[in-house]
Each structure stands twice: as structure tokens, then as C-alpha cells.
Design a protein around this motif. Structure first.
Motif, PDB file in Angstrom:
ATOM      1  N   LEU A 124       0.806  -1.221   0.000  1.00 14.73           N
ATOM      2  CA  LEU A 124       0.000   0.000   0.000  1.00 14.73           C
ATOM      3  C   LEU A 124       0.839   1.271   0.000  1.00 14.73           C
ATOM      4  O   LEU A 124       0.314   2.362   0.207  1.00 14.73           O
ATOM      5  N   GLY A 125       2.127   1.130  -0.273  1.00 17.49           N
ATOM      6  CA  GLY A 125       3.029   2.269  -0.178  1.00 17.49           C
ATOM      7  C   GLY A 125       2.651   3.455  -1.035  1.00 17.49           C
ATOM      8  O   GLY A 125       2.899   4.600  -0.660  1.00 17.49           O
ATOM      9  N   THR A 126       2.028   3.215  -2.197  1.00 19.30           N
ATOM     10  CA  THR A 126       1.639   4.320  -3.085  1.00 19.30           C
ATOM     11  C   THR A 126       0.136   4.580  -3.049  1.00 19.30           C
ATOM     12  O   THR A 126      -0.363   5.387  -3.833  1.00 19.30           O
ATOM     13  N   GLU A 127      -0.565   3.927  -2.154  1.00 19.15           N
ATOM     14  CA  GLU A 127      -2.023   4.041  -2.094  1.00 19.15           C
ATOM     15  C   GLU A 127      -2.420   4.742  -0.793  1.00 19.15           C
ATOM     16  O   GLU A 127      -2.629   4.110   0.235  1.00 19.15           O
ATOM     17  N   ALA A 128      -2.543   6.064  -0.842  1.00 21.83           N
ATOM     18  CA  ALA A 128      -2.713   6.854   0.380  1.00 21.83           C
ATOM     19  C   ALA A 128      -3.970   6.486   1.162  1.00 21.83           C
ATOM     20  O   ALA A 128      -3.918   6.277   2.378  1.00 21.83           O
ATOM     21  N   VAL A 129      -5.095   6.407   0.499  1.00 22.98           N
ATOM     22  CA  VAL A 129      -6.343   6.117   1.214  1.00 22.98           C
ATOM     23  C   VAL A 129      -6.356   4.690   1.754  1.00 22.98           C
ATOM     24  O   VAL A 129      -6.667   4.471   2.929  1.00 22.98           O
ATOM     25  N   PRO A 130      -6.033   3.659   0.956  1.00 24.09           N
ATOM     26  CA  PRO A 130      -5.956   2.315   1.524  1.00 24.09           C
ATOM     27  C   PRO A 130      -4.942   2.206   2.664  1.00 24.09           C
ATOM     28  O   PRO A 130      -5.183   1.484   3.634  1.00 24.09           O
ATOM     29  N   MET A 131      -3.817   2.913   2.573  1.00 18.34           N
ATOM     30  CA  MET A 131      -2.838   2.893   3.662  1.00 18.34           C
ATOM     31  C   MET A 131      -3.443   3.428   4.953  1.00 18.34           C
ATOM     32  O   MET A 131      -3.219   2.886   6.045  1.00 18.34           O
ATOM     33  N   CYS A 132      -4.233   4.473   4.839  1.00 17.61           N
ATOM     34  CA  CYS A 132      -4.863   5.061   6.012  1.00 17.61           C
ATOM     35  C   CYS A 132      -5.864   4.093   6.642  1.00 17.61           C
ATOM     36  O   CYS A 132      -5.913   3.945   7.872  1.00 17.61           O
ATOM     37  N   VAL A 133      -6.665   3.440   5.811  1.00 18.19           N
ATOM     38  CA  VAL A 133      -7.623   2.451   6.304  1.00 18.19           C
ATOM     39  C   VAL A 133      -6.893   1.310   7.002  1.00 18.19           C
ATOM     40  O   VAL A 133      -7.271   0.876   8.102  1.00 18.19           O
ATOM     41  N   PHE A 134      -5.846   0.827   6.378  1.00 20.38           N
ATOM     42  CA  PHE A 134      -5.021  -0.246   6.948  1.00 20.38           C
ATOM     43  C   PHE A 134      -4.434   0.178   8.290  1.00 20.38           C
ATOM     44  O   PHE A 134      -4.521  -0.562   9.290  1.00 20.38           O
ATOM     45  N   ALA A 135      -3.836   1.352   8.342  1.00 16.78           N
ATOM     46  CA  ALA A 135      -3.200   1.834   9.571  1.00 16.78           C
ATOM     47  C   ALA A 135      -4.194   1.956  10.708  1.00 16.78           C
ATOM     48  O   ALA A 135      -3.883   1.631  11.862  1.00 16.78           O
ATOM     49  N   ASP A 136      -5.402   2.415  10.406  1.00 17.88           N
ATOM     50  CA  ASP A 136      -6.414   2.579  11.449  1.00 17.88           C
ATOM     51  C   ASP A 136      -6.710   1.257  12.141  1.00 17.88           C
ATOM     52  O   ASP A 136      -6.682   1.156  13.375  1.00 17.88           O
ATOM     53  N   TYR A 137      -6.981   0.214  11.358  1.00 16.78           N
ATOM     54  CA  TYR A 137      -7.302  -1.081  11.956  1.00 16.78           C
ATOM     55  C   TYR A 137      -6.103  -1.686  12.689  1.00 16.78           C
ATOM     56  O   TYR A 137      -6.254  -2.265  13.775  1.00 16.78           O
ATOM     57  N   VAL A 138      -4.932  -1.590  12.107  1.00 18.12           N
ATOM     58  CA  VAL A 138      -3.753  -2.197  12.724  1.00 18.12           C
ATOM     59  C   VAL A 138      -3.415  -1.505  14.050  1.00 18.12           C
ATOM     60  O   VAL A 138      -3.137  -2.163  15.057  1.00 18.12           O
ATOM     61  N   LEU A 139      -3.456  -0.181  14.066  1.00 15.70           N
ATOM     62  CA  LEU A 139      -3.138   0.548  15.294  1.00 15.70           C
ATOM     63  C   LEU A 139      -4.131   0.238  16.405  1.00 15.70           C
ATOM     64  O   LEU A 139      -3.755   0.175  17.583  1.00 15.70           O
ATOM     65  N   ARG A 140      -5.389   0.041  16.047  1.00 14.38           N
ATOM     66  CA  ARG A 140      -6.391  -0.233  17.064  1.00 14.38           C
ATOM     67  C   ARG A 140      -6.480  -1.713  17.411  1.00 14.38           C
ATOM     68  O   ARG A 140      -7.118  -2.090  18.391  1.00 14.38           O
ATOM     69  N   GLY A 141      -5.841  -2.554  16.597  1.00 13.14           N
ATOM     70  CA  GLY A 141      -5.927  -3.992  16.826  1.00 13.14           C
ATOM     71  C   GLY A 141      -4.951  -4.529  17.844  1.00 13.14           C
ATOM     72  O   GLY A 141      -5.122  -5.644  18.346  1.00 13.14           O
ATOM     73  N   ASP A 142      -3.914  -3.747  18.182  1.00 11.95           N
ATOM     74  CA  ASP A 142      -2.927  -4.219  19.139  1.00 11.95           C
ATOM     75  C   ASP A 142      -2.198  -3.028  19.748  1.00 11.95           C
ATOM     76  O   ASP A 142      -1.905  -2.053  19.065  1.00 11.95           O
ATOM     77  N   HIS A 143      -1.923  -3.114  21.062  1.00  9.75           N
ATOM     78  CA  HIS A 143      -1.226  -2.036  21.765  1.00  9.75           C
ATOM     79  C   HIS A 143       0.102  -2.486  22.361  1.00  9.75           C
ATOM     80  O   HIS A 143       0.730  -1.746  23.110  1.00  9.75           O
ATOM     81  N   THR A 144       0.541  -3.689  22.032  1.00 10.38           N
ATOM     82  CA  THR A 144       1.648  -4.268  22.792  1.00 10.38           C
ATOM     83  C   THR A 144       3.029  -4.026  22.206  1.00 10.38           C
ATOM     84  O   THR A 144       4.022  -4.217  22.895  1.00 10.38           O
ATOM     85  N   ASP A 145       3.119  -3.617  20.950  1.00 12.56           N
ATOM     86  CA  ASP A 145       4.426  -3.496  20.301  1.00 12.56           C
ATOM     87  C   ASP A 145       4.620  -2.083  19.759  1.00 12.56           C
ATOM     88  O   ASP A 145       4.078  -1.737  18.709  1.00 12.56           O
ATOM     89  N   PRO A 146       5.404  -1.234  20.439  1.00  7.62           N
ATOM     90  CA  PRO A 146       5.622   0.138  19.954  1.00  7.62           C
ATOM     91  C   PRO A 146       6.351   0.190  18.617  1.00  7.62           C
ATOM     92  O   PRO A 146       6.228   1.180  17.889  1.00  7.62           O
ATOM     93  N   ASP A 147       7.095  -0.861  18.276  1.00  9.85           N
ATOM     94  CA  ASP A 147       7.779  -0.875  16.983  1.00  9.85           C
ATOM     95  C   ASP A 147       6.778  -0.845  15.833  1.00  9.85           C
ATOM     96  O   ASP A 147       7.046  -0.265  14.769  1.00  9.85           O
ATOM     97  N   ILE A 148       5.612  -1.474  16.033  1.00  8.09           N
ATOM     98  CA  ILE A 148       4.590  -1.464  15.000  1.00  8.09           C
ATOM     99  C   ILE A 148       4.075  -0.051  14.787  1.00  8.09           C
ATOM    100  O   ILE A 148       3.902   0.407  13.649  1.00  8.09           O
ATOM    101  N   ALA A 149       3.841   0.674  15.886  1.00 10.56           N
ATOM    102  CA  ALA A 149       3.374   2.062  15.765  1.00 10.56           C
ATOM    103  C   ALA A 149       4.400   2.924  15.041  1.00 10.56           C
ATOM    104  O   ALA A 149       4.035   3.796  14.241  1.00 10.56           O
TER     105      ALA A 149
END
Length: 488
Positions: free
Chosen positions: A240-265
Motif C-alpha cells: 500500500l506504499g503508493t495508495e494513500a487512502v488504503p494505507m490510512c484504512v489499513f493503519a487505522d485497523y492495525v493501530l487499534r488492533g494491538d497495543h503491545t508493540d511500539p515498533d509497529i506504531a
């Protein structure tokens, strides 16, 4: 000299009169297009000599919501696909369409009448709050009426465009994949054997943020496989590196799906930076970026984003609530307390959103160390109409449903602790499973392992319980490895 002056005056009058006559000439009628769902008037054309092979139409309810997140991406898609005969068009109510056309955004702009829908109800788009109708898209041959596909929002559009341009069948159908992705995101938090569906969705929509996010969430929530989840995150960021809107959708779910690894954030914050720069006025984009920065420990940059974002939230109650709870995600939540409390106070929360407002207020109190005040708020909440579920269901749904996942975990834990107080040793193993999850998402991984071990045994090895226990144990083991490494 007098005659010359008179001639000049008459000439000037003639010029002004001619200009006035031209200004009063009626403008040419806009081109009318029959799309798969609407008849629209094209107010802004695109200048091209290339024959239009297909048009991607995206419909929005106004020019102030999701369109602010999508506009630059749509303009980029027009540039990217123009030579291949693709037209990108936006459909809006007439007044909004006129305003957008005047700004010449780099794609077609068309006006649509609200009563011109041909009795077709748009599909529900995945929006930040999960309840409001967002954009939907249509892919049509030529300029309109030869209908090919429709799906929620812009996420997934590139895959469908390229399939059409390469003369590949869109199979399974866009509607089928949209239904499967939406269903998977809704169910993955409950656990289950969704591996085959997750792979099918990702294969069908390789540049869909939702499809890649579902693959990540499946590994976390259903299998408890941290390494596989991390590989899925890396795959998503790369795809999704060149897909701004899909990247944002992806990031939203991933960030809210787990809080345990700061490297992911940190990974997500870097990947989100171009999308955030491309949509400075997009509230959803900036809220996701703000969460990434706070979770990555970049509080100073987050403060700048929050200050700008605050000014764009007036009249957007749900976004104000999300803004408030997002501000509590960093390592110094007290620094943002005033901003968060103001946002909650400004939100006109009613109906289902009143529950969100209570949950956001509770999160602010807990994150800022006001535990007694948080207890009093819970008494008020349980006596209000906002608390319409059982203790177990209220906690579970807050944690696992896509629209609330990762937002309101403190209130979920408070409900679970009240359930522990009331049920004591007689608590069912199903309720213990919920309590374990609440402790886990609030950072008490040891307690989660303890309770889930009991629940898993009592369930006779239910695969969903096994998956959750595997996740808790994996996170605990990873935490212990890091602590050991830090001591060396």
C-alpha cells in the motif's frame, strides 16, 4: 481634441457593452451522463485526447467529509491512469459540486440530485465510526451507463481498475469480496478459522487496506501468532506504499488492533506520513496519523497535528469523541487532557454516541490517574440509557467490534471488574474469557493468561479460546525477553 475624447468614450462604452452582452450569454449546458445509478451533470470536464475506456465514479454526500481525505488521492489516480483511458469522477449534491468544480481539483466533477437514485441504496462504506454512510464507488465502461462494479469507498478501486484495463475478469465479484471483507472485519475479534477467507480477500484486492488489515487481525485475534501478524503488517505496508487512502484504512485497523508493540506504531507512523501530508484537511487521515504518532512516542509532532486538527472538528461530534480518546494514547496523556475534555464537551453526543462519550470521558480520567472520578462516572453510566447491554456484552462488544476496537478499553475493563465483583468464584468460563480479554487490552497480560488458562480448560479446548490464550502467552513471553535483554 473634443472629438477624439468623444470617440474614446464611445469606444469604451462599446467595449463595455459588448463585454456585458457576452457575460449575459447563457453558459453551455453541462454534459449529462447516465451512470449505473444516477443521471449526473458534469460541471468540470477533464482535458484529454485519450478515449475514455472506463470511468471510476465516486459519490459523496458532501464536499466537507470523506472527500477531504480522498481528493488528492483521486487526483493522483487520474494522473496515474490517464494514459490508459481512465477518467476519475466525483459526484456530489449540486451546490457542493459547483463549489468543488470552481476549485478545479484534477478530476471530473458532476452534480447529482438527491432524489435521482433510481431506488438503489448505496452500500455501507467502512467509516471511522462504523455508523455513518460514506462514499461509494462505481466502475463503468466509457463515460457511464455500462455498469461493471460497485463497492464501498475508494479502498479497492485500484485493483478493480487494473483488472478491467488488463482484460482480466473481476472474480470473485467486487460485491462478493466487499461482503467477505466487511464480514471478516466484523467477526475476526470473536475468533474463528478465517484464514482461507483472509487470504482470498487479500488475493482479490491486493491493494485494499481493509483486506490487508483483516489478514493482520486474523493472526492476532484468531491465531495469536505474533510473527505471522508482523509479516502481514510488512506485506501491507509494502503493498500500500503508493495508495494513500488504503494505507490510512489499513493503519487505522492495525493501530487499534494491538497495543503491545511500539515498533509497529513506529512503522505505521512512517508509512502514514505521505498520506497525512497529502490530506492535511482530511479529519480521518489526521486522526489515524495522530494515533500513530502518539503510540510511537512522537508527542511533540503529535501536539502540532492535534492543534491543527482541533480547528477542523467543529460540528463533527463523533470525530470530536474519537479525537479525545486518541489523545489519551500517548505516554503523556495528561499533557493533552484539556484538549480532550474540551472536545468531549463540544461533542453533541446523542443516541448510540452517548455511550462513546461516556467511554471517552472514562478513558481520559483513567489515563490521567483520576481513578475515583472514573468510578463515579461508571455509576452514572450504569444508571443511564447509554448502558443498554449486560456487563459481559458491553465489555466484549466495545473491545472486538471494528468501530470501537482499541478505542474504549478502559470502560470495558471497568464493566468486567464489576462483573467479577458481582459473580465472584461462580463466574462462568465464558465470562472469564471476556474478563481475560479486557485485562489483556489494558496491559495486564499476566492476569489475562491466568484467567484464559482456566477458561480454555473449562471450554474443553475451544479453538477460539486456544487462539486467544496463544496470543496472551506470546505477548507475555515477548515482554519477558525484552526485560531480560534490557537488564544485560
Amino acid at each position: 481634441m473634443q472629438h477624439r475624447r468623444m470617440f474614446a468614450v464611445l469606444a469604451a462604452v462599446a467595449v463595455v457593452s459588448t463585454f456585458a452582452m457576452r457575460a449575459q450569454d447563457p453558459a453551455p449546458a453541462p454534459r449529462r451522463v447516465e451512470t449505473a445509478r444516477f443521471t449526473v451533470d458534469v460541471l468540470l470536464e477533464r482535458e484529454t485526447t485519450t478515449e475514455t475506456r472506463c470511468t471510476l465514479w465516486v459519490a459523496y454526500p458532501s464536499d466537507r467529509g470523506e472527500l477531504l481525505d480522498h481528493a488528492q488521492y483521486l487526483a493522483d489516480l487520474q494522473l496515474r491512469f490517464a494514459a490508459r483511458g481512465v477518467a476519475i469522477g466525483v459526484m456530489l449534491p449540486r451546490a457542493d459540486a459547483k463549489a468543488l468544480a470552481a476549485r478545479k481539483p484534477g478530476f471530473l466533477v458532476a452534480a447529482i440530485e438527491q432524489d435521482n437514485s433510481r431506488d438503489v441504496v448505496p452500500m455501507q462504506a467502512p467509516s471511522m465510526n462504523g455508523l455513518e454512510l460514506g462514499a461509494f464507488s462505481m466502475l463503468c465502461r466509457g463515460t457511464g451507463g455500462d455498469y461493471l462494479a460497485t463497492w464501498p469507498g475508494v479502498d479497492g478501486a485500484v485493483d478493480c481498475l487494473e483488472a478491467f484495463l488488463d482484460d482480466r475478469p473481476i472474480s470473485p465479484s467486487v460485491e462478493e469480496v466487499a461482503e467477505q471483507v466487511t464480514g471478516l472485519l466484523a467477526m475476526v475479534g470473536d475468533g474463528g478459522d478465517f484464514g482461507a477467507i483472509a487470504e482470498l480477500c487479500k488475493k482479490a484486492w491486493p491493494r485494499s487496506g481493509r483486506a490487508h488489515a483483516a489478514a493482520v487481525l486474523f493472526q492476532w485475534w484468531c491465531k495469536g501468532d505474533l510473527e505471522a501478524a508482523r509479516r502481514a503488517i510488512d506485506d501491507g505496508v509494502k503493498a500500500l506504499g503508493t495508495e494513500a487512502v488504503p494505507m490510512c484504512v489499513f493503519a487505522d485497523y492495525v493501530l487499534r488492533g494491538d497495543h503491545t508493540d511500539p515498533d509497529i506504531a513506529r512503522t505505521i507512523s512512517v508509512a502514514m506520513a505521505p498520506a497525512a501530508a497529502a490530506a492535511p484537511d482530511g479529519v480521518f487521515t489526521q486522526l489515524v496519523y495522530l494515533r500513530a504518532l502518539l503510540r510511537a512516542g512522537q508527542d511533540r509532532l503529535a501536539g502540532r497535528v492535534a492543534a491543527k486538527l482541533q480547528k477542523r472538528l467543529e460540528g463533527r461530534s463523533v470525530d470530536q469523541i474519537v479525537f479525545a480518546e486518541t489523545l489519551m494514547e500517548g505516554s503523556t496523556p495528561a499533557a493533552f487532557r484539556d484538549l480532550a475534555e474540551k472536545a468531549i464537551a463540544d461533542a453533541k453526543a446523542a443516541g448510540p454516541y452517548s455511550r462513546w462519550a461516556y467511554a471517552a470521558r472514562h478513558k481520559v480520567l483513567v489515563r490521567c490517574g483520576e481513578l475515583e472520578a472514573a468510578k463515579k462516572l461508571m455509576v452514572e453510566y450504569r444508571g443511564s440509557e447509554a448502558d443498554a447491554n449486560s456487563l459481559n456484552n458491553d465489555a466484549w462488544y466495545l473491545i472486538v467490534r471494528p468501530e470501537t476496537m482499541g478505542r474504549f478499553d478502559t470502560l470495558a475493563l471497568a464493566q468486567c471488574q464489576e462483573m467479577e465483583r458481582k459473580e465472584g468464584a461462580g463466574m462462568s468460563y465464558g465470562n472469564k474469557d471476556t474478563v481475560a480479554l479486557a485485562y489483556f487490552v489494558n496491559g495486564d497480560v499476566e492476569k489475562a493468561v491466568e484467567l484464559e488458562t482456566v477458561a480454555e480448560k473449562a471450554s474443553n479446548g475451544d479453538p477460539e479460546y486456544v487462539g486467544r490464550l496463544a496470543r496472551y502467552r506470546a505477548v507475555l513471553a515477548e515482554r519477558e525477553r525484552k526485560q531480560t535483554a534490557d537488564k544485560k
